[in-house]
Design a protein around this motif. Sequence first.
Motif, PDB file in Angstrom:
ATOM      1  N   ASP A 242       0.834  -1.205   0.000  1.00 32.08           N
ATOM      2  CA  ASP A 242       0.000   0.000   0.000  1.00 32.08           C
ATOM      3  C   ASP A 242       0.868   1.255   0.000  1.00 32.08           C
ATOM      4  OD1 ASP A 242      -2.232  -1.589   0.061  1.00 32.08           O
ATOM      5  OD2 ASP A 242      -2.466  -1.480   2.243  1.00 32.08           O
ATOM      6  N   ASN A 243       0.389   2.280  -0.696  1.00 29.83           N
ATOM      7  CA  ASN A 243       1.037   3.589  -0.754  1.00 29.83           C
ATOM      8  C   ASN A 243       2.405   3.552  -1.456  1.00 29.83           C
ATOM      9  OD1 ASN A 243      -1.115   4.754   0.773  1.00 29.83           O
ATOM     10  ND2 ASN A 243      -0.130   4.020   2.661  1.00 29.83           N
ATOM     11  N   GLU A 244       2.635   2.528  -2.248  1.00 18.70           N
ATOM     12  CA  GLU A 244       3.873   2.451  -3.011  1.00 18.70           C
ATOM     13  C   GLU A 244       3.578   2.637  -4.505  1.00 18.70           C
ATOM     14  OE1 GLU A 244       7.001  -0.419  -0.630  1.00 18.70           O
ATOM     15  OE2 GLU A 244       5.634  -1.324  -2.094  1.00 18.70           O
ATOM     16  N   GLY A 245       4.490   3.291  -5.178  1.00 19.30           N
ATOM     17  CA  GLY A 245       4.420   3.417  -6.618  1.00 19.30           C
ATOM     18  C   GLY A 245       5.568   2.666  -7.261  1.00 19.30           C
ATOM     19  N   TYR A 246       5.598   2.732  -8.566  1.00 15.02           N
ATOM     20  CA  TYR A 246       6.643   1.967  -9.265  1.00 15.02           C
ATOM     21  C   TYR A 246       7.036   2.658 -10.551  1.00 15.02           C
ATOM     22  CZ  TYR A 246       2.871   0.480 -12.353  1.00 15.02           C
ATOM     23  OH  TYR A 246       1.825   0.478 -13.250  1.00 15.02           O
ATOM     24  N   ILE A 247       8.253   2.340 -10.990  1.00 20.54           N
ATOM     25  CA  ILE A 247       8.757   2.776 -12.294  1.00 20.54           C
ATOM     26  C   ILE A 247       9.327   1.538 -12.983  1.00 20.54           C
ATOM     27  CG2 ILE A 247      10.398   4.236 -13.548  1.00 20.54           C
ATOM     28  CD1 ILE A 247      10.402   6.107 -11.117  1.00 20.54           C
TER      29      ILE A 247
END
Length: 341
Positions: A110-115
């Motif tokens: 949760d609350n994590e993004g990614y590239i």
Amino acid sequence: MRKVEAALAVLLIILSLTSCAAAHVPQITGANEGIQNAVHIDDPYKSWAFYGTFQNAGSVAYYQFSLETGDRLWFSVFTPDIGAANPEAVLIGPEIENEGDIPAGVVLFDNEGYIVIPGEAPDLPEYEPFTPAANYQWLEYEYIAESSGTYFIAMVNNGTGAGNYGLALGYREEFSLPEWVMIPISIANIRIWEGNSQAFVIGFPLLIVVFGLVYLFRVKKEPVPINPETLAGSAGGLLYIAGSAFMLIQAMLALSRTGFEASFAVTAVFILIPFVLGCLVLRYYVRPGKKPVRYRWLKLLILGILGLVVWAGYVVGPILVICAGLKALFDAKSREKRNSR
């Protein structure tokens, strides 16, 4: 002559330490699939080279570390060949804006993004002078952390089968003493990771030592007397030379794939230093002399310590040379006691 030898050894050591300014600390990580098996990196700014393995197509391996706001993260991905494995990287962390399509199997909290950083197969490999090796560079990426917290790099295999990959991370070149001393063992493991057989990696130096000892103690016109010091010292010196020969073979194989590179000069230093030190050790046993060599114990101890400094002899070689020096010291003290009576 002795002053020339000492000056040459010191000069080579200085050149070696100067040339180490861009080396990575190598680590063999294996598969480490699943975020619960993530490799924890205490210092992501330190220069590391992680050597991993994709077990099959779709494998995902994780590396975990912490960043503070404003910290710079740098990493690149390479492979020893172009084959079934096709690596790409996914950077995961707090307050990262999503970029790209998340690959199947990659876990997000949760609350994590990614590239998603896709890999692109290069046409030619690049020469790596410290190992030495010819590696294919698939991607390179830099990121400035927008928030403090825990981050992950997920290594994803988009290829058709199993294969090996490498993750270079960090930009600050430094080694702890154990890391430095154990570099030769790490390099031997990297050779196996690259595809060399264990029999060759282990057997090559053993053959050099066995044939060298047979020559010194049995075939030589004036055989070297067998005792604990001569056995340890001769075996250690031969391991120095075996390590040099093995590195020369690997460098020639790598250059046959990349073409000649000026950075081979760095490799040449690491080939030459152990060879010179090994010859200096062996000369105490190969060249017959009626007079004992003064302070041989001290010279052997110095050559053993220098061997550890410059990655000579697979770690075992310097230890054997140091043992030979200690035995020579013990014998010298025993002679002094007998003569004083």
